[in-house]
Design a protein around this motif. Sequence first.
Motif, PDB file in Angstrom:
ATOM      1  N   LEU A 145      -5.763  13.931   4.533  1.00  0.00           N
ATOM      2  CA  LEU A 145      -6.247  12.655   3.986  1.00  0.00           C
ATOM      3  C   LEU A 145      -5.146  11.923   3.220  1.00  0.00           C
ATOM      4  CD1 LEU A 145      -9.819  13.615   2.717  1.00  0.00           C
ATOM      5  CD2 LEU A 145      -9.267  12.019   4.563  1.00  0.00           C
ATOM      6  N   ILE A 146      -4.427  12.668   2.383  1.00  0.00           N
ATOM      7  CA  ILE A 146      -3.351  12.055   1.588  1.00  0.00           C
ATOM      8  C   ILE A 146      -2.273  11.488   2.508  1.00  0.00           C
ATOM      9  CG2 ILE A 146      -1.459  12.560  -0.008  1.00  0.00           C
ATOM     10  CD1 ILE A 146      -3.365  14.558  -1.389  1.00  0.00           C
ATOM     11  N   GLY A 147      -1.928  12.238   3.554  1.00  0.00           N
ATOM     12  CA  GLY A 147      -0.911  11.768   4.488  1.00  0.00           C
ATOM     13  C   GLY A 147      -1.314  10.478   5.183  1.00  0.00           C
ATOM     14  N   GLN A 148      -2.565  10.392   5.621  1.00  0.00           N
ATOM     15  CA  GLN A 148      -3.030   9.179   6.294  1.00  0.00           C
ATOM     16  C   GLN A 148      -3.124   8.002   5.329  1.00  0.00           C
ATOM     17  OE1 GLN A 148      -3.374   9.135   9.720  1.00  0.00           O
ATOM     18  NE2 GLN A 148      -2.447  11.121   9.335  1.00  0.00           N
ATOM     19  N   LEU A 149      -3.647   8.239   4.131  1.00  0.00           N
ATOM     20  CA  LEU A 149      -3.772   7.161   3.144  1.00  0.00           C
ATOM     21  C   LEU A 149      -2.402   6.657   2.706  1.00  0.00           C
ATOM     22  CD1 LEU A 149      -6.709   8.520   0.939  1.00  0.00           C
ATOM     23  CD2 LEU A 149      -6.765   6.557   2.500  1.00  0.00           C
ATOM     24  N   TYR A 150      -1.463   7.570   2.554  1.00  0.00           N
ATOM     25  CA  TYR A 150      -0.098   7.174   2.158  1.00  0.00           C
ATOM     26  C   TYR A 150       0.497   6.222   3.184  1.00  0.00           C
ATOM     27  CZ  TYR A 150       4.835   7.599   0.835  1.00  0.00           C
ATOM     28  OH  TYR A 150       6.132   7.328   0.460  1.00  0.00           O
ATOM     29  N   LEU A 151       0.367   6.581   4.456  1.00  0.00           N
ATOM     30  CA  LEU A 151       0.931   5.747   5.516  1.00  0.00           C
ATOM     31  C   LEU A 151       0.263   4.376   5.562  1.00  0.00           C
ATOM     32  CD1 LEU A 151       1.383   8.318   8.436  1.00  0.00           C
ATOM     33  CD2 LEU A 151       3.168   7.286   7.025  1.00  0.00           C
ATOM     34  N   VAL A 152      -1.066   4.373   5.514  1.00  0.00           N
ATOM     35  CA  VAL A 152      -1.803   3.110   5.624  1.00  0.00           C
ATOM     36  C   VAL A 152      -1.478   2.182   4.452  1.00  0.00           C
ATOM     37  CG1 VAL A 152      -4.094   2.072   5.560  1.00  0.00           C
ATOM     38  CG2 VAL A 152      -3.682   4.070   6.991  1.00  0.00           C
ATOM     39  N   ILE A 153      -1.555   2.705   3.237  1.00  0.00           N
ATOM     40  CA  ILE A 153      -1.340   1.875   2.048  1.00  0.00           C
ATOM     41  C   ILE A 153       0.114   1.437   1.943  1.00  0.00           C
ATOM     42  CG2 ILE A 153      -1.390   1.861  -0.480  1.00  0.00           C
ATOM     43  CD1 ILE A 153      -3.779   3.795  -0.287  1.00  0.00           C
ATOM     44  N   LEU A 154       1.033   2.353   2.197  1.00  0.00           N
ATOM     45  CA  LEU A 154       2.441   2.017   2.018  1.00  0.00           C
ATOM     46  C   LEU A 154       2.937   1.068   3.100  1.00  0.00           C
ATOM     47  CD1 LEU A 154       4.430   2.879  -0.185  1.00  0.00           C
ATOM     48  CD2 LEU A 154       5.515   4.318   1.526  1.00  0.00           C
ATOM     49  N   VAL A 155       2.499   1.285   4.333  1.00  0.00           N
ATOM     50  CA  VAL A 155       2.906   0.366   5.400  1.00  0.00           C
ATOM     51  C   VAL A 155       2.425  -1.040   5.089  1.00  0.00           C
ATOM     52  CG1 VAL A 155       2.494  -0.255   7.815  1.00  0.00           C
ATOM     53  CG2 VAL A 155       3.121   2.085   7.232  1.00  0.00           C
ATOM     54  N   ALA A 156       1.184  -1.156   4.611  1.00  0.00           N
ATOM     55  CA  ALA A 156       0.651  -2.473   4.237  1.00  0.00           C
ATOM     56  C   ALA A 156       1.485  -3.098   3.128  1.00  0.00           C
ATOM     57  CB  ALA A 156      -0.804  -2.332   3.795  1.00  0.00           C
ATOM     58  N   ARG A 157       1.886  -2.293   2.157  1.00  0.00           N
ATOM     59  CA  ARG A 157       2.700  -2.788   1.054  1.00  0.00           C
ATOM     60  C   ARG A 157       4.065  -3.274   1.543  1.00  0.00           C
ATOM     61  NH1 ARG A 157       3.580  -5.362  -3.600  1.00  0.00           N
ATOM     62  NH2 ARG A 157       5.341  -4.511  -4.777  1.00  0.00           N
ATOM     63  N   LEU A 158       4.739  -2.478   2.364  1.00  0.00           N
ATOM     64  CA  LEU A 158       6.064  -2.843   2.858  1.00  0.00           C
ATOM     65  C   LEU A 158       6.012  -4.061   3.773  1.00  0.00           C
ATOM     66  CD1 LEU A 158       7.638   0.667   3.567  1.00  0.00           C
ATOM     67  CD2 LEU A 158       8.012  -0.819   1.609  1.00  0.00           C
ATOM     68  N   VAL A 159       4.985  -4.137   4.614  1.00  0.00           N
ATOM     69  CA  VAL A 159       4.825  -5.309   5.480  1.00  0.00           C
ATOM     70  C   VAL A 159       4.600  -6.557   4.641  1.00  0.00           C
ATOM     71  CG1 VAL A 159       3.329  -6.405   7.199  1.00  0.00           C
ATOM     72  CG2 VAL A 159       4.026  -4.033   7.493  1.00  0.00           C
ATOM     73  N   GLY A 160       3.770  -6.430   3.593  1.00  0.00           N
ATOM     74  CA  GLY A 160       3.533  -7.556   2.701  1.00  0.00           C
ATOM     75  C   GLY A 160       4.797  -8.020   2.009  1.00  0.00           C
ATOM     76  N   LEU A 161       5.615  -7.061   1.555  1.00  0.00           N
ATOM     77  CA  LEU A 161       6.885  -7.417   0.917  1.00  0.00           C
ATOM     78  C   LEU A 161       7.827  -8.099   1.901  1.00  0.00           C
ATOM     79  CD1 LEU A 161       7.719  -4.295  -1.306  1.00  0.00           C
ATOM     80  CD2 LEU A 161       7.181  -6.596  -2.092  1.00  0.00           C
ATOM     81  N   HIS A 162       7.860  -7.583   3.118  1.00  0.00           N
ATOM     82  CA  HIS A 162       8.749  -8.181   4.119  1.00  0.00           C
ATOM     83  C   HIS A 162       8.329  -9.612   4.446  1.00  0.00           C
ATOM     84  CE1 HIS A 162      11.408  -8.401   7.553  1.00  0.00           C
ATOM     85  NE2 HIS A 162      10.392  -8.785   8.318  1.00  0.00           N
ATOM     86  N   ILE A 163       7.023  -9.851   4.586  1.00  0.00           N
ATOM     87  CA  ILE A 163       6.531 -11.209   4.872  1.00  0.00           C
ATOM     88  C   ILE A 163       6.847 -12.142   3.711  1.00  0.00           C
ATOM     89  CG2 ILE A 163       4.445 -12.578   5.225  1.00  0.00           C
ATOM     90  CD1 ILE A 163       3.276 -10.200   6.753  1.00  0.00           C
ATOM     91  N   ALA A 164       6.643 -11.649   2.488  1.00  0.00           N
ATOM     92  CA  ALA A 164       6.933 -12.478   1.301  1.00  0.00           C
ATOM     93  C   ALA A 164       8.421 -12.832   1.229  1.00  0.00           C
ATOM     94  CB  ALA A 164       6.503 -11.740   0.043  1.00  0.00           C
ATOM     95  N   THR A 165       9.273 -11.848   1.561  1.00  0.00           N
ATOM     96  CA  THR A 165      10.718 -12.106   1.548  1.00  0.00           C
ATOM     97  C   THR A 165      11.103 -13.121   2.604  1.00  0.00           C
ATOM     98  OG1 THR A 165      11.110  -9.824   0.793  1.00  0.00           O
ATOM     99  CG2 THR A 165      12.982 -11.018   1.719  1.00  0.00           C
ATOM    100  N   GLU A 166      10.498 -13.019   3.788  1.00  0.00           N
ATOM    101  CA  GLU A 166      10.798 -13.965   4.865  1.00  0.00           C
ATOM    102  C   GLU A 166      10.340 -15.389   4.499  1.00  0.00           C
ATOM    103  OE1 GLU A 166      12.288 -13.634   7.960  1.00  0.00           O
ATOM    104  OE2 GLU A 166      12.979 -11.723   7.170  1.00  0.00           O
ATOM    105  N   MET A 167       9.181 -15.483   3.838  1.00  0.00           N
ATOM    106  CA  MET A 167       8.676 -16.793   3.447  1.00  0.00           C
ATOM    107  C   MET A 167       9.562 -17.433   2.387  1.00  0.00           C
ATOM    108  SD  MET A 167       4.562 -16.101   3.342  1.00  0.00           S
ATOM    109  CE  MET A 167       4.205 -17.762   2.777  1.00  0.00           C
ATOM    110  N   LYS A 168      10.079 -16.614   1.455  1.00  0.00           N
ATOM    111  CA  LYS A 168      10.970 -17.145   0.424  1.00  0.00           C
ATOM    112  C   LYS A 168      12.290 -17.622   1.011  1.00  0.00           C
ATOM    113  CE  LYS A 168       9.180 -14.478  -3.500  1.00  0.00           C
ATOM    114  NZ  LYS A 168       9.486 -13.398  -4.484  1.00  0.00           N
ATOM    115  N   SER A 169      12.788 -16.874   2.005  1.00  0.00           N
ATOM    116  CA  SER A 169      14.072 -17.250   2.603  1.00  0.00           C
ATOM    117  C   SER A 169      13.978 -18.535   3.413  1.00  0.00           C
ATOM    118  CB  SER A 169      14.567 -16.121   3.511  1.00  0.00           C
ATOM    119  OG  SER A 169      13.661 -15.916   4.599  1.00  0.00           O
ATOM    120  N   HIS A 170      12.759 -18.868   3.870  1.00  0.00           N
ATOM    121  CA  HIS A 170      12.578 -20.115   4.600  1.00  0.00           C
ATOM    122  C   HIS A 170      12.095 -21.232   3.677  1.00  0.00           C
ATOM    123  CE1 HIS A 170      12.621 -17.238   7.956  1.00  0.00           C
ATOM    124  NE2 HIS A 170      13.005 -18.252   8.706  1.00  0.00           N
TER     125      HIS A 170
END
Length: 250
Positions: free
Chosen positions: A225-250
């Motif tokens: 359970l911890i392994g699956q939750l870690y992946l789901v939550i962290l991937v969402a966090r990193l994707v969100g950060l990447h999108i925010a960074t891309e939006m700022k750069s544009h």
Amino acid sequence: MKDSQTDCQSGDSALDQWLLRLRQTRFTQLLICLILLVFVSPFVGMFRNQLGHSIATLIVIFLLATVLIAAALAVNDDRRHTRITLTLAGASLILTMLAQLAGSPSLRIAQELITIGFLVHVIRLIVRMLFRQQHVDYDTIAASLCGYILIGVTFAVIFSFVMEIDDSATQFANTDSSTAPAIHFGDQHTATAIYFSFVTLTTLGYGDITPVSMPARMLTTAEALIGQLYLVILVARLVGLHIATEMKSH
């Protein structure tokens, strides 16, 4: 005189740049140490008869030491955390060596408890750092991978602790109990503990090692359970950060 001062300043500048570069790649270094522990320890176990019990155990302890030191240095954001991580890492290493020298189950249990505490503390600091991060770079990705691998290593130590208390907590399929490999962390059997933990973490579940006791079953469920939750939550966090960074750069 001015030349010597200039040389000193350039030397200090080069040292500062080198330290900054080390700081910026701290989780990449930890990731390399973790990969070495996970992928070298099985070969140590494979050739333990040729290497000898003492040499095989020393190699595993050395690999574990590099992970503990790299982890302690990676999360040293402030003095309090630095003191805690270095103290726990030092205690874990000392107890590991003493447990192997004395062959004492009590020392092994103490070493496993200290190591579990250290790894949980490091994982907590890594996750906190990842959620405070405002942009994604290569070392951020390395930190997220370190967190996932450290979860697997932590449960490897936990399963070793459980087996130290109850050696019938797990069962090996099609293997006589007298010849079954041991699930011990910190000696030449470390690879078996890591294998069982990562098979559980990634929910592969080959069935060659089966949890029998209720604590072992609940721990395997918790790890999955911890392994699956870690992946789901962290991937969402990193994707969100990447999108925010891309939006700022544009």
